[in-house]
Write a protein that holds these residues in place. Sequence first.
Motif, PDB file in Angstrom:
ATOM      1  N   LYS A  21      72.019  57.051  49.460  1.00  0.00           N
ATOM      2  CA  LYS A  21      70.582  57.338  49.531  1.00  0.00           C
ATOM      3  C   LYS A  21      69.812  56.327  48.666  1.00  0.00           C
ATOM      4  CE  LYS A  21      66.957  60.097  50.360  1.00  0.00           C
ATOM      5  NZ  LYS A  21      66.462  60.477  51.676  1.00  0.00           N
ATOM      6  N   CYS A  22      68.798  55.687  49.226  1.00  0.00           N
ATOM      7  CA  CYS A  22      67.993  54.722  48.463  1.00  0.00           C
ATOM      8  C   CYS A  22      66.968  55.488  47.607  1.00  0.00           C
ATOM      9  CB  CYS A  22      67.263  53.774  49.412  1.00  0.00           C
ATOM     10  SG  CYS A  22      68.365  52.884  50.525  1.00  0.00           S
ATOM     11  N   PRO A  23      66.683  54.991  46.393  1.00  0.00           N
ATOM     12  CA  PRO A  23      65.851  55.768  45.455  1.00  0.00           C
ATOM     13  C   PRO A  23      64.384  55.922  45.867  1.00  0.00           C
ATOM     14  CG  PRO A  23      66.401  53.599  44.562  1.00  0.00           C
ATOM     15  CD  PRO A  23      67.229  53.762  45.794  1.00  0.00           C
ATOM     16  N   TYR A  24      63.932  55.141  46.852  1.00  0.00           N
ATOM     17  CA  TYR A  24      62.518  55.210  47.270  1.00  0.00           C
ATOM     18  C   TYR A  24      62.344  56.060  48.528  1.00  0.00           C
ATOM     19  CZ  TYR A  24      64.458  51.777  50.438  1.00  0.00           C
ATOM     20  OH  TYR A  24      65.269  51.164  51.363  1.00  0.00           O
ATOM     21  N   CYS A  25      63.439  56.494  49.150  1.00  0.00           N
ATOM     22  CA  CYS A  25      63.378  56.987  50.531  1.00  0.00           C
ATOM     23  C   CYS A  25      63.201  58.504  50.597  1.00  0.00           C
ATOM     24  CB  CYS A  25      64.674  56.596  51.237  1.00  0.00           C
ATOM     25  SG  CYS A  25      64.771  57.244  52.921  1.00  0.00           S
ATOM     26  N   ASP A  26      62.202  58.947  51.363  1.00  0.00           N
ATOM     27  CA  ASP A  26      62.035  60.401  51.557  1.00  0.00           C
ATOM     28  C   ASP A  26      62.286  60.817  53.003  1.00  0.00           C
ATOM     29  OD1 ASP A  26      59.734  59.665  52.908  1.00  0.00           O
ATOM     30  OD2 ASP A  26      58.541  61.304  52.071  1.00  0.00           O
ATOM     31  N   PHE A  27      62.977  59.949  53.736  1.00  0.00           N
ATOM     32  CA  PHE A  27      63.371  60.357  55.090  1.00  0.00           C
ATOM     33  C   PHE A  27      64.439  61.449  54.980  1.00  0.00           C
ATOM     34  CE2 PHE A  27      61.338  56.416  55.939  1.00  0.00           C
ATOM     35  CZ  PHE A  27      60.892  56.489  57.247  1.00  0.00           C
ATOM     36  N   LEU A 135      66.833  43.576  46.063  1.00  0.00           N
ATOM     37  CA  LEU A 135      67.658  44.504  46.855  1.00  0.00           C
ATOM     38  C   LEU A 135      68.439  45.437  45.928  1.00  0.00           C
ATOM     39  CD1 LEU A 135      69.013  42.274  49.786  1.00  0.00           C
ATOM     40  CD2 LEU A 135      67.251  44.057  49.882  1.00  0.00           C
ATOM     41  N   THR A 136      68.933  44.873  44.815  1.00  0.00           N
ATOM     42  CA  THR A 136      69.657  45.714  43.853  1.00  0.00           C
ATOM     43  C   THR A 136      68.703  46.745  43.247  1.00  0.00           C
ATOM     44  OG1 THR A 136      71.045  43.830  43.355  1.00  0.00           O
ATOM     45  CG2 THR A 136      71.118  45.649  41.780  1.00  0.00           C
ATOM     46  N   ALA A 137      67.503  46.301  42.876  1.00  0.00           N
ATOM     47  CA  ALA A 137      66.529  47.237  42.284  1.00  0.00           C
ATOM     48  C   ALA A 137      66.171  48.351  43.270  1.00  0.00           C
ATOM     49  CB  ALA A 137      65.277  46.472  41.863  1.00  0.00           C
ATOM     50  N   LEU A 138      66.243  48.042  44.568  1.00  0.00           N
ATOM     51  CA  LEU A 138      65.909  49.040  45.597  1.00  0.00           C
ATOM     52  C   LEU A 138      67.114  49.912  45.949  1.00  0.00           C
ATOM     53  CD1 LEU A 138      63.784  46.885  48.103  1.00  0.00           C
ATOM     54  CD2 LEU A 138      62.935  48.636  46.533  1.00  0.00           C
ATOM     55  N   GLY A 139      68.264  49.623  45.323  1.00  0.00           N
ATOM     56  CA  GLY A 139      69.464  50.430  45.586  1.00  0.00           C
ATOM     57  C   GLY A 139      70.069  50.155  46.951  1.00  0.00           C
ATOM     58  N   ARG A 140      69.769  48.980  47.544  1.00  0.00           N
ATOM     59  CA  ARG A 140      70.295  48.680  48.874  1.00  0.00           C
ATOM     60  C   ARG A 140      71.784  48.340  48.792  1.00  0.00           C
ATOM     61  NH1 ARG A 140      67.558  50.424  53.049  1.00  0.00           N
ATOM     62  NH2 ARG A 140      68.477  48.791  54.335  1.00  0.00           N
ATOM     63  N   ILE A 141      72.501  48.575  49.892  1.00  0.00           N
ATOM     64  CA  ILE A 141      73.955  48.375  49.885  1.00  0.00           C
ATOM     65  C   ILE A 141      74.344  46.999  50.420  1.00  0.00           C
ATOM     66  CG2 ILE A 141      74.514  50.836  50.110  1.00  0.00           C
ATOM     67  CD1 ILE A 141      75.045  50.161  53.166  1.00  0.00           C
ATOM     68  N   HIS A 142      73.335  46.137  50.734  1.00  0.00           N
ATOM     69  CA  HIS A 142      73.650  44.840  51.349  1.00  0.00           C
ATOM     70  C   HIS A 142      72.971  43.694  50.609  1.00  0.00           C
ATOM     71  CE1 HIS A 142      69.590  44.796  53.132  1.00  0.00           C
ATOM     72  NE2 HIS A 142      69.774  46.115  53.204  1.00  0.00           N
ATOM     73  N   VAL A 205      63.675  59.512  43.707  1.00  0.00           N
ATOM     74  CA  VAL A 205      64.053  59.026  42.374  1.00  0.00           C
ATOM     75  C   VAL A 205      62.942  58.125  41.823  1.00  0.00           C
ATOM     76  CG1 VAL A 205      65.721  57.569  41.141  1.00  0.00           C
ATOM     77  CG2 VAL A 205      66.516  59.184  42.894  1.00  0.00           C
ATOM     78  N   PHE A 206      62.378  57.268  42.661  1.00  0.00           N
ATOM     79  CA  PHE A 206      61.321  56.355  42.210  1.00  0.00           C
ATOM     80  C   PHE A 206      60.064  57.104  41.766  1.00  0.00           C
ATOM     81  CE2 PHE A 206      62.170  51.824  44.082  1.00  0.00           C
ATOM     82  CZ  PHE A 206      63.306  51.734  43.294  1.00  0.00           C
ATOM     83  N   ALA A 207      59.781  58.251  42.388  1.00  0.00           N
ATOM     84  CA  ALA A 207      58.585  59.004  41.986  1.00  0.00           C
ATOM     85  C   ALA A 207      58.786  59.560  40.577  1.00  0.00           C
ATOM     86  CB  ALA A 207      58.315  60.132  42.970  1.00  0.00           C
ATOM     87  N   ALA A 208      60.023  59.993  40.290  1.00  0.00           N
ATOM     88  CA  ALA A 208      60.306  60.552  38.965  1.00  0.00           C
ATOM     89  C   ALA A 208      60.389  59.450  37.915  1.00  0.00           C
ATOM     90  CB  ALA A 208      61.617  61.335  39.015  1.00  0.00           C
ATOM     91  N   GLN A 209      60.948  58.310  38.311  1.00  0.00           N
ATOM     92  CA  GLN A 209      61.139  57.196  37.378  1.00  0.00           C
ATOM     93  C   GLN A 209      60.705  55.917  38.062  1.00  0.00           C
ATOM     94  OE1 GLN A 209      65.366  57.888  36.714  1.00  0.00           O
ATOM     95  NE2 GLN A 209      65.027  57.296  34.578  1.00  0.00           N
TER      96      GLN A 209
END
Length: 402
Positions: A21-27, A135-142, A205-209
């Motif tokens: 799960k990416c830290p910005y995603c609310d899907f 991409l790392t800061a966004l928690g992406r896997i690629h 996660v991004f909303a909290a931090q």
Amino acid sequence: MSRLIAPPLSLYLHFPWCVRKCPYCDFNSYTLQGDLQESGYLDTLERDIASQAPEVAGREIVSVFMGGGTPSLFPPAAIARTLDMARKHLAFAGDVEVTMEANPGTIERGRFAEYRAAGINRVSLGAQSFDAGTLTALGRIHSPDETRRAAEELHAAGLTNFNLDLMYALPGQDVAAALSDVEAAIALKPTHLSHYQLTLEPGTVFAAQPPEGLPTDDMADEILTACGARLAEAGFAQYEVSAYAQPGRQCRHNLNYWNFGDYLGAGAGAHGKITLADGDHRSANSGAIIRTTQTRDPRRYMASPVPTRTPVPEAQRPFEFMLNALRLVEGFEVETFTERTGLPWDLVARKVEKLVDQQLLEVQGSRLLATMVGLRFLNNLLLSFLDETPQTTGGFGLSTAI
Ligand SMILES: C[S@@+](CC[C@H](N)C(=O)[O-])C[C@H]1O[C@@H](n2cnc3c(N)ncnc32)[C@H](O)[C@@H]1O
Ligand code: SF4
């Protein structure tokens, strides 16, 4: 006379799992724990589609969108089975657009050719950025290179009609960095580009931090203007708030949402909208617009795939129509308002005139559209149409798959 007419019909299929799960995603997406419950999930999708199909009998599906989550976690054979099953219950148009979302981190060599053989003819690839640190800061896997390889694979497989998702206003990003992402995306020769401003969605996660170094609103505006100009120069015309396309390559599926079209929604958490046209003798509810919502939690969905159904009251329809149609740079044909809401134009005519006087809307022939200023302040502009909806209780989620 104001008559509700059945608009074009699309199919949205939701696949709720992701590698992480990416830290910005609310899907409605969940980190996959253990095995993918492939056959159980596909069986449930079939029950879900089969139960909804009778209501749209005789209507053609003009587009299919497999979104997520990460549909590309499912192997090509599963995607083929899903499409075969959907065709069994629904009539697909001859030139149906079939899009699948893919995460570059899930694409093995040769896989896109198999997805194409399964019936996919358009892909939406989540690139997000071409800067490794971002991409790392966004928690992406690629990595950026994996996105490049996935795009090469798409071309090699003949899936040349593909979209890249990019986000902007990312941590530490300035205009030059955002432009370099757009440049890297253009170099991969997509036909479509979605350019989303990073938003801190409640509950993520991004909303909290919030990450450090988020650009100011002014910087975000500058990025948007500069990237829009570069995309236009490269032949990508903006046709919606966040969507840019080469000529003739707009996403038909999303266009149908924005034109207040219908869509059958199947899968965990999927939304749908079905118009029961005036005079449809098969339905006791003719003259209604029904929104459907599926259970979000995949396990509960698999136990009981029965969507809740909520009619859209007449008073709420003008706002819902405008919420979608005014996102389009070219706006809409005025007569579609009546066809798709079943309401007379007179209901909104005075309000529209006032907004035209304020130079937030403009009339071009038979079309109504937002001006440049109107598009920028779209949310405020839309509030004007809320006056028509005294009994509304909130929750106007955008009815799009993106
Ligand atoms: C369902 S995801 C796409 C497919 C796939 N799951 C992936 O991420 O590669 C849809 C797109 O919405 C965008 N998005 C998701 N959350 C966002 C947010 N908080 N702000 C802006 N864009 C967001 C991303 O560009 C993402 O690719
Ligand atoms: S952005 Fe895409 S990959 Fe990331 S959690 Fe959301 S749906 Fe999954």
